[in-house]
Enzyme design. Sequence first.
Site, PDB file in Angstrom:
ATOM      1  N   LYS A  60      26.358  98.591 -34.401  1.00  0.00           N
ATOM      2  CA  LYS A  60      27.312  98.945 -33.832  1.00  0.00           C
ATOM      3  C   LYS A  60      28.312  99.157 -33.388  1.00  0.00           C
ATOM      4  O   LYS A  60      29.599  99.112 -32.652  1.00  0.00           O
ATOM      5  CB  LYS A  60      26.578 100.773 -33.436  1.00  0.00           C
ATOM      6  N   TYR A  79      16.948 101.736 -29.880  1.00  0.00           N
ATOM      7  CA  TYR A  79      17.914 101.670 -31.375  1.00  0.00           C
ATOM      8  C   TYR A  79      18.342 100.372 -31.560  1.00  0.00           C
ATOM      9  O   TYR A  79      19.082 100.207 -33.199  1.00  0.00           O
ATOM     10  CB  TYR A  79      19.170 102.678 -30.725  1.00  0.00           C
TER      11      TYR A  79
HETATM   12  P1  NAD Z   1      21.548 107.932 -45.138  1.00  0.00           P
HETATM   13  O1  NAD Z   1      20.414 107.870 -45.374  1.00  0.00           O
HETATM   14  O2  NAD Z   1      22.115 109.161 -45.759  1.00  0.00           O
HETATM   15  O3  NAD Z   1      23.233 106.715 -45.360  1.00  0.00           O
HETATM   16  C1  NAD Z   1      22.808 105.667 -45.428  1.00  0.00           C
HETATM   17  C2  NAD Z   1      23.424 104.730 -46.590  1.00  0.00           C
HETATM   18  O4  NAD Z   1      23.572 103.578 -46.835  1.00  0.00           O
HETATM   19  C3  NAD Z   1      22.644 105.420 -47.707  1.00  0.00           C
HETATM   20  O5  NAD Z   1      23.616 105.983 -49.448  1.00  0.00           O
HETATM   21  C4  NAD Z   1      22.208 103.968 -48.106  1.00  0.00           C
HETATM   22  O6  NAD Z   1      22.441 103.630 -50.172  1.00  0.00           O
HETATM   23  C5  NAD Z   1      23.903 102.734 -47.666  1.00  0.00           C
HETATM   24  N1  NAD Z   1      22.603 101.676 -47.607  1.00  0.00           N
HETATM   25  C6  NAD Z   1      22.317 100.473 -47.154  1.00  0.00           C
HETATM   26  N2  NAD Z   1      22.055  99.698 -47.584  1.00  0.00           N
HETATM   27  C7  NAD Z   1      22.983  99.746 -47.995  1.00  0.00           C
HETATM   28  C8  NAD Z   1      23.977  98.204 -48.910  1.00  0.00           C
HETATM   29  N3  NAD Z   1      22.643  96.655 -49.063  1.00  0.00           N
HETATM   30  N4  NAD Z   1      25.046  98.571 -49.923  1.00  0.00           N
HETATM   31  C9  NAD Z   1      25.354  99.877 -50.231  1.00  0.00           C
HETATM   32  N5  NAD Z   1      24.888 100.642 -49.653  1.00  0.00           N
HETATM   33  C10 NAD Z   1      23.958 101.179 -48.603  1.00  0.00           C
HETATM   34  O7  NAD Z   1      22.517 108.290 -43.617  1.00  0.00           O
HETATM   35  P2  NAD Z   1      23.278 108.770 -42.800  1.00  0.00           P
HETATM   36  O8  NAD Z   1      22.981 108.987 -41.304  1.00  0.00           O
HETATM   37  O9  NAD Z   1      24.085 109.530 -43.255  1.00  0.00           O
HETATM   38  O10 NAD Z   1      24.186 106.867 -42.700  1.00  0.00           O
HETATM   39  C11 NAD Z   1      25.138 106.692 -42.991  1.00  0.00           C
HETATM   40  C12 NAD Z   1      26.320 106.391 -41.754  1.00  0.00           C
HETATM   41  O11 NAD Z   1      26.461 107.169 -40.472  1.00  0.00           O
HETATM   42  C13 NAD Z   1      25.600 104.652 -41.035  1.00  0.00           C
HETATM   43  O12 NAD Z   1      26.397 103.904 -40.908  1.00  0.00           O
HETATM   44  C14 NAD Z   1      24.646 105.126 -40.407  1.00  0.00           C
HETATM   45  O13 NAD Z   1      24.636 104.192 -39.153  1.00  0.00           O
HETATM   46  C15 NAD Z   1      25.435 106.459 -38.892  1.00  0.00           C
HETATM   47  N6  NAD Z   1      25.123 107.113 -38.158  1.00  0.00           N
HETATM   48  C16 NAD Z   1      23.799 108.116 -38.300  1.00  0.00           C
HETATM   49  C17 NAD Z   1      23.868 109.192 -37.758  1.00  0.00           C
HETATM   50  C18 NAD Z   1      22.187 109.549 -37.792  1.00  0.00           C
HETATM   51  O14 NAD Z   1      22.110 110.761 -36.617  1.00  0.00           O
HETATM   52  N7  NAD Z   1      22.114 110.391 -38.851  1.00  0.00           N
HETATM   53  C19 NAD Z   1      24.488 109.220 -36.134  1.00  0.00           C
HETATM   54  C20 NAD Z   1      25.247 108.457 -35.953  1.00  0.00           C
HETATM   55  C21 NAD Z   1      25.822 107.693 -36.961  1.00  0.00           C
END
Ligand code: NAD
Length: 274
Positions: free
Chosen positions: A161, A154
């Site tokens: 984070k 990670y």
């Molecule tokens: P996702 O790909 O659906 O969403 C990520 C979003 O970030 C996308 O819409 C992307 O366009 C946006 N993004 C990236 N760079 C950007 C920028 N410069 N300007 C505007 N938007 C931008 O993936 P997700 O898993 O739904 O991720 C959402 C959040 O949840 C993130 O912070 C991720 O780290 C966190 N998260 C995800 C998980 C998992 O396992 N999926 C677990 C814990 C936390």
Amino acid sequence: MLSGKRGVVLGVANERSIAWGCAKACAEHGACLAFTYLGDAQKKRVSRLIESELPGSLLFPCDVARDEDIISLFSSIADAWGTLDFVIHSVAFAHREDLGGAFVKTPRSNFLLALDISAYSFVAVAREASRLMTQGGAIVTMSYFGAEKVVPRYNVMGVAKAALEACVRYLAYDLGPAGIRVNCVSAGPIRTLSSSAIPGMKHMLDIVEKWAPLQRNVTQEEVGRTTAFLVSDLSAGITGEVIHVDSGYNILGFTALGEEGKENARPDENGAAS
Ligand code: NAD
């Protein structure tokens, strides 16, 4: 729970996004929503989604790496709504080559980019959003367990984070006197567009299923419902908090992150490895 409240959701890439789970939960509880998109392809996808499932929602462009985009987003919100009740920030980015391999090799520019988009953007969004929260408000972001402990591969995203979770606490302190609460959901692994870039994702999902107290993975809907609670008045006394929605994985006092095999075996009731 949210009727009469208006909120901005950043980070819907498609229907599997955690942000979409949050949006649907908030809308089910009566919230009126505005969304953002990054680039034309995402604009088309998000427009289709909101037209079919949440018609009447607003949609604006926003690259969170650009201060002018964030300022213009909240100025458009001010024109449309005047005031704002909540924001959900569900955005992160790191180069694929920095997830996996040795963290020590992370180049300076890639480190700064990951921290900029995944942590600093939350500060910039909170600053602009808070100007519109004249009657108080709630701001929520998304984190992961890799902020607290080393989760192999990670890497720089874990560091980002950790910074994000610290930002939650400092922002909660700054904005608390204005009645604005700032919280974080630490979600367990969920299959999404972004998480597909994390090497070993299947292994992480398997580990949670095997070891977490609930012995299953969490869903976008579950993260969404907790987020809806955090932006609602039901959580009025909570700020600066990181709430885990991870089937309880974070309470374990050992690491179960070894490769597939005996070391991941869960003891049966007689203490034998199964
Ligand atoms: P996702 O790909 O659906 O969403 C990520 C979003 O970030 C996308 O819409 C992307 O366009 C946006 N993004 C990236 N760079 C950007 C920028 N410069 N300007 C505007 N938007 C931008 O993936 P997700 O898993 O739904 O991720 C959402 C959040 O949840 C993130 O912070 C991720 O780290 C966190 N998260 C995800 C998980 C998992 O396992 N999926 C677990 C814990 C936390």
